[in-house]
Design an enzyme around this catalytic site. Structure first.
Site, PDB file in Angstrom:
ATOM      1  N   GLU A  81       0.805  -1.129  -0.047  1.00  0.00           N
ATOM      2  CA  GLU A  81       0.177   0.069  -0.034  1.00  0.00           C
ATOM      3  C   GLU A  81       0.881   1.181  -0.039  1.00  0.00           C
ATOM      4  O   GLU A  81       1.706   1.319   0.853  1.00  0.00           O
ATOM      5  CB  GLU A  81      -0.801   0.137   1.241  1.00  0.00           C
ATOM      6  CG  GLU A  81      -1.700  -1.251   1.531  1.00  0.00           C
ATOM      7  CD  GLU A  81      -2.750  -1.383   0.768  1.00  0.00           C
ATOM      8  OE1 GLU A  81      -3.233  -0.367   0.000  1.00  0.00           O
ATOM      9  OE2 GLU A  81      -3.337  -2.563   0.480  1.00  0.00           O
ATOM     10  N   GLU A 106      48.441 -56.147  -9.555  1.00  0.00           N
ATOM     11  CA  GLU A 106      48.364 -56.998 -10.642  1.00  0.00           C
ATOM     12  C   GLU A 106      47.307 -57.906 -10.746  1.00  0.00           C
ATOM     13  O   GLU A 106      46.833 -58.627  -9.729  1.00  0.00           O
ATOM     14  CB  GLU A 106      49.731 -57.941 -10.222  1.00  0.00           C
ATOM     15  CG  GLU A 106      50.925 -57.128  -9.769  1.00  0.00           C
ATOM     16  CD  GLU A 106      51.725 -56.643 -11.035  1.00  0.00           C
ATOM     17  OE1 GLU A 106      51.488 -57.274 -12.033  1.00  0.00           O
ATOM     18  OE2 GLU A 106      52.694 -55.965 -10.848  1.00  0.00           O
TER      19      GLU A 106
HETATM   20 ZN   LIG Z   1      53.805 -54.089 -15.229  1.00  0.00          ZN
END
Ligand SMILES: [Zn+2]
Length: 1132
Positions: free
Chosen positions: A124, A527
């Site tokens: 307002e 491995e």
């Molecule tokens: Zn290797």
């Protein structure tokens, strides 16, 4: 306003508004009214519809109050809460809950909130609903600040996108759920959402029907700009239960009895086949993969890495980086195929398998299927224990090619090794495995023993490594039995299938130890089977045996302690802070963003963090099994008011713009970065040739239009009194900025080849026009000093004739002298350029010429060996490879045939004395390359546009290139910069330090030695590794002894026993070491030396710079290491 929409509406057509607010997806709104002065916020009514005095809070009540306050507190009348309207109503702080004021059923603001995604308040504005027109200016001035401040709030909270995990498609109408606030928003047509929130920590979930919902915990919302938070949702398995779209669901919906898909492609992949496989997966799964190459093998095969993660292209704060590297030995191929299987597995199961989805969402997984692609190509299927293909194509074993802590690796460092070293330093890896074949065991550091004996060589993190190794071996049904290859090595036994490297056999120069000692990454060597190159039919069996282990090992990256180290004042991450754990003599450092990871076994630890310029922090953390403990540190600055560091003299400091610039250089060096820049800076231009007068006008025009970034200089005058212009483009033109690299572009030394002149004029225009518009160009200009000399021989240019492709008319100056063969002779034109070259401080020069299509590098004179030929060639190559025709090496000109990669040593093309290039090399200490832009010396003007297109990327590329190599500062112990010190590169090429002790030198990627020599100081030597895509390593060379006060040579000072304490210590140390070796006390000798090295490193850590900090400390480690090696060599 970006994409956030805001609206302010006077009451109007209701239907239109309802449609509009649903259609436009507004985020924030204000509904402006009159009658009093107050900001009112939802709800406007309550279930009871009590006419007044009933506070009806919305779920976002606190936020609404805040928004209303933003408006009222900026309004001089509203904020008083006493508008003095006829009703004499007052409102505390000028705001009110709508329903509390009076009940308004059917109001717009509540509709906005409940049915749109929009937050609306009702304001307002004045007591009088229709005030007289002359009140309007006053109303404007009272509301202006409020309106603007309110609008700014559209940017608070969290924003982002919700996308589909696999294809990356936008998910429309996904719900955004904030825990604790029972009000959800939905995403728009781009999957975008904007969730306004007050500062705080929130758990936020994205929910979409048919997808697994995703929750991000502890999202930090700060004041000001919205936090970015993107969601990628994986679809639920179609056979699973219907996904529950109820907003209460914040945990993933797990499909019942889900079985992950297993890989289907079991065969050996040669390089071409592997490349296709990788490209296919990166194309099929663009939102979770990113394929990149870290470098090339000896035979030029790319060293590919596939990233799999939810945000694959970037490091996410707190998300650990993991890697697998396989096929380092070319004939050990199981890992290579398993990596392709793993890629297939992760991609195919993402979004359906909870384990995979979780791993991919929370880890950045890098997979390098082959580190030795050349070796692989010669290896033979069926090879059990052989060696063919093991080494790279220079026949070096890559797993003996890394710097070692105990011995000196004398074999030349291989391209594959250098590429991997650079890679490991550029990403904050936490955990890694190096996959091999020929046995069945996990091998952990150290890989060698200081006496080279086969005995246990324990690292400070031995317990952690054992835990990591077991995590793999236990999941492999064969490995953990500990009898790897009974038919090959009958007696071999490894308890639990794991072994300390040196206890098995010594591997000096291995990759895993280097990871641990020189990066924050813990690596083990696995491995994976006794047969190095098994038959293809056996591959499914290898997958079956290793698949659980491969996943289980990745999970290990989420153990130990992790967190963020930040500045308590502004919350910015502190890079290169050191994390130490009491009782473990191994530190890790924080990444660029301040995040860190410290793998640890379960237990309670005292953890200390220290960062340069900050008070250290310390805390206890209890680590439990199979989860990560989050420990953040907020550090306080030592000198909170001091702007700079306490140290006097030039002190490199880290700042955000520096970091930003480093990532810009990287971005422009990799992938499509430069292409994008070329595209973004396209301008309209109708090219034509400009003669002297027009060219001079153009130069002056650039200077007049862009006075803040240009400075126009007259270098001198030609024989016929034409000015030789130089335009400097820089953010501080005409001022010395010795710490910035300086690059020179020159053209028109031969007046009959004016293409270069036009290219440089257009180049200068491009830079100026885009400054302030294009962020990359702006940053490049801010960080570089660019000097452009478009025409060295303006007199010759006036004589030359268009469309004369081979004519020599205009080649010489007005004295008939070819300036490029008699450069040293005192012609007025060359004298002007000589002065420019003599100004020094240039790191690179690019000369443009014509009549051929080739880039040449020094020297023009016939010399047998060029010390830094590799670097010079690299620079010419840098230009050629961005040029669409040049790098092909097929010039199509009659005067030169095929030139490999379009680059050659200048003397090989046409050997002559007295050239500008040679002068620049010998007297300016600046490498100069010459680019011959085309066969025709003076092609018709209509070809200029094409020539510009061909050279634009290369010219921009040189601005990127000049930021690489090595740069730094030379100073004495007190911090005083030493200008005029000689910096010797690789024992040959010299550059001099300039003002402020700064130097910069371009170097080809790889490792280089840097020596600094200055009168009266002890010579200093360091080793640096230069990357092809990173900004120059910043090194600080600090001379620790200044004997000049004695005015006597150092030897004399030492001999006369008047040396400083430092000299005594150094000398004593050397003598002592020699003696120690003689009396066979090797161990102690090492210990002593390592101690010395550690002291040095600490000092370097403190003085090293910025985001390069971590790189730097490594480089210094390398340096000290080589010193150590030298001493060791002396010793025996
Ligand atoms: Zn290797």
């Amino acid at each position: 306003m970006n994409q956030n929409e805001i609206k302010t509406t006077p009451p109007g057509s209701v239907i239109f508004c309802i449609c509009a607010l649903i259609f436009f997806r507004f985020v924030l709104s204000a509904n402006l009214h009159g009658g009093t002065v107050v900001a009112s916020y939802p709800f406007d009514d309550s279930a009871a519809h009590q006419s007044t005095g009933h506070y009806s809070p919305a779920a976002d009540d606190a936020l609404f109050r805040y928004l209303a306050l933003v408006y009222s507190s900026n309004h001089p009348v509203m904020k008083t809460g006493n508008p003095n309207c006829p009703e004499y109503e007052t409102f505390k702080d000028g705001i009110t809950n709508g329903a509390e004021w009076y009940d308004v059923p059917g109001g717009m603001q509540d509709f906005n909130y409940l049915y749109g995604n929009c937050l609306e308040i009702t304001v307002e504005l004045s007591c009088c609903k229709h005030p007289p027109a002359d009140n309007l200016p006053k109303e404007w001035s009272m509301n202006r600040e409020s309106l603007l401040a309110y609008m700014e709030k559209v940017h608070i909270g969290v924003r982002g996108f919700v996308k589909e995990a696999v294809g990356g498609a936008a998910l429309i109408n996904a719900s955004i759920v904030v825990k604790g606030i029972r009000h959800n928003l939905t995403t728009g047509m781009f999957g975008d959402y904007y969730r306004l929130l007050l500062p705080g920590t929130y758990n936020i979930t994205a929910v979409a029907p048919g997808y697994i919902s995703m929750t991000v915990q502890s999202v930090q919302v700060s004041e000001g700009k919205a936090a970015e938070l993107n969601f990628t949702l994986a679809s639920t398995n179609s056979s699973a239960n219907e996904a529950d779209s109820s907003v209460e669901h914040t945990t993933p919906v797990l499909p019942t009895r889900h079985q992950p898909l297993q890989p289907q492609e079991f065969r050996h992949h040669n390089f071409a086949d592997m490349e296709l496989f990788l490209r296919k997966y990166s194309t099929d799964f663009p939102s979770i993969t990113h394929l990149y190459s870290v470098g090339r093998s000896v035979e030029d095969r790319a060293l590919y890495v596939m990233v799999i993660s939810d945000n694959p292209k970037v490091h996410e704060l707190g998300e650990p980086e993991f890697k697998y590297v396989a096929n380092m030995h070319g004939n050990e191929v199981v890992g290579r195929e398993l990596m392709l299987n793993l890629i297939e597995y992760l991609c195919q199961n993402y979004g359906t398998d909870p384990e995979v989805t979780n791993l991919v969402n929370n880890t950045r997984i890098h997979i390098m299927p082959s580190m030795n692609p050349d070796g692989y190509e010669v290896a033979i299927e069926g090879d059990v224990q052989g060696y063919k293909g093991r080494n790279n194509s220079n026949n070096f074993d890559l797993n003996r090619n890394f710097p070692d802590q105990f011995v000196s690796i004398t074999e030349p460092r291989q391209p594959e090794t250098i590429a991997v070293m650079n890679w490991l330093r550029s990403i904050p890896f936490v955990l890694s495995a190096n996959l091999h074949g020929g046995s069945l065991v996990v091998n952990y550091p150290y890989d060698d023993d200081k006496d080279m004996l086969t005995q246990y060589s324990q690292s400070p993190d031995d317990e952690v490594f054992q835990q990591l190794a077991r995590a793999y071996s236990q999941e492999n049904p064969m490995m953990h039995n500990g009898h790897p290859c009974e038919t090959l090595y009958r007696d071999e036994f490894f308890t639990d299938g794991i072994t300390n490297g040196a206890n098995w056999y010594n591997v000096p120069g291995g990759m895993q130890d280097w990871n641990y000692l020189h990066t924050n990454c813990f690596e083990v060597t696995i491995e994976q089977g006794c047969v190095k190159y098994p038959w293809a039919k056996d591959l499914p069996g290898y997958w079956e045996q290793n698949r659980r282990a491969l996943l289980q090992f990745i999970h290990q990256v989420h153990t130990g302690v992790k967190g963020v180290v930040s500045d308590i004042r502004d919350g910015t991450g502190i890079s290169n802070a050191t994390i130490s754990v009491q009782g473990i003599d191994h530190t890790v450092t924080t990444a660029l963003t301040g995040d860190y990871w410290r793998l640890l076994t379960p237990g309670t630890y005292s953890i200390t963090v220290s960062a340069h310029g900050y008070k250290p922090g310390n805390t206890y953390a209890t680590v439990s099994k199979d989860r990560v403990e989050v420990v953040d540190f907020k550090l306080t600055r030592l000198h909170s008011d001091a702007k700079g560091p306490a140290h006097s003299g030039p002190q490199p400091t880290q700042n955000p713009s520096e970091k930003e610039f480093q990532s810009l250089i990287k971005e422009l060096s990799l992938g499509q970065g430069l292409d994008q820049l070329v595209k973004n800076t396209a301008t309209e231009n109708s090219f034509r040739y400009r003669r002297y007068k027009e060219m001079s006008e153009f130069m002056r025009g650039l200077n007049r239009n862009f006075p803040k970034i240009t400075s126009l200089r007259r270098l001198g005058q030609s024989v016929e009194i034409r000015t030789i212009w130089a335009l400097e483009i820089s953010n501080q033109p005409g001022e010395a900025e010795p710490s910035e690299p300086k690059i020179r572009f020159a053209a028109g030394i031969h007046g009959n080849a004016p293409v270069g002149t036009e290219l440089l004029l257009e180049f200068a225009a491009l830079l100026c026009i885009n400054y302030g518009n294009n962020p990359a160009i702006t940053k490049l200009i801010n960080e570089t000093r660019i000097v452009i000399v478009p025409s060295i021989n303006p007199d010759g240019r006036e004589q030359a004739v268009e469309k004369q492709c081979t004519s020599t008319q205009g080649l010489t100056n007005a004295h008939g002298t070819d300036l490029d063969t008699d450069f040293f002779e005192a012609q007025p034109e060359t004298r002007a350029i000589m002065d420019l070259i003599q100004e020094k401080g240039y790191s690179l020069s690019v000369a443009l010429d014509g009549g051929s299509l080739v880039a040449t590098y020094p020297y023009d004179k016939p010399v047998q060996t060029v010390e830094n030929e590799g670097t010079l060639k690299y620079l010419a190559n840098a230009y050629a490879r961005y040029h669409p025709k040049l790098h092909l090496g097929n010039s199509g000109c009659s005067n030169n045939g095929d030139i490999p990669v379009g680059v050659m040593r200048a003397a090989e093309r046409q050997s002559h004395m007295g050239s500008m290039k040679d002068y620049s090399m010998d007297f300016g200490h600046c490498p100069e390359i010459t680019v011959y832009t085309g066969c025709c010396l003076f092609p018709p003007a209509k070809q200029l546009a094409t020539l510009w297109e061909e050279n634009k990327k290369s010219l921009l590329g040189m601005l990127v290139e000049v930021h690489k190599g090595v740069r730094g500062v030379v100073r004495d112990k007190s911090g005083k910069p030493i200008a005029g010190a000689i910096v010797l590169l690789n024992g040959g090429v010299r550059v001099l330090t300039g003002e402020g002790g700064y130097f910069q030198a371009l170097l080809e990627p790889g490792s280089h030695s840097i020596e600094a020599v200055a009168e009266g100081y002890q010579q200093q030597r360091q080793e640096v590794v230069v990357s092809s895509y990173e900004t120059a390593s910043f090194i600080v060379i600090e001379f620790d002894m200044d004997n000049s006060i004695f005015g006597l040579p150092r030897e004399f000072v030492v001999a006369s026993a008047a040396a400083s304490m430092t000299a005594l210590v150094v000398t004593a140390c050397i003598i002592w070491c020699v003696c120690a070796a003689k009396s066979n006390h090797q161990k102690d000798g090492f210990h002593r030396l390592r101690q010395h090295r550690d002291d040095y490193e600490d000092e370097i850590r403190l003085t090293s710079m910025g985001s390069k900090k971590s790189l730097l400390s490594h480089e210094f480690q390398d340096e000290s290491e080589s010193d150590e090696e030298t001493l060791y060599a002396n010793k025996i």
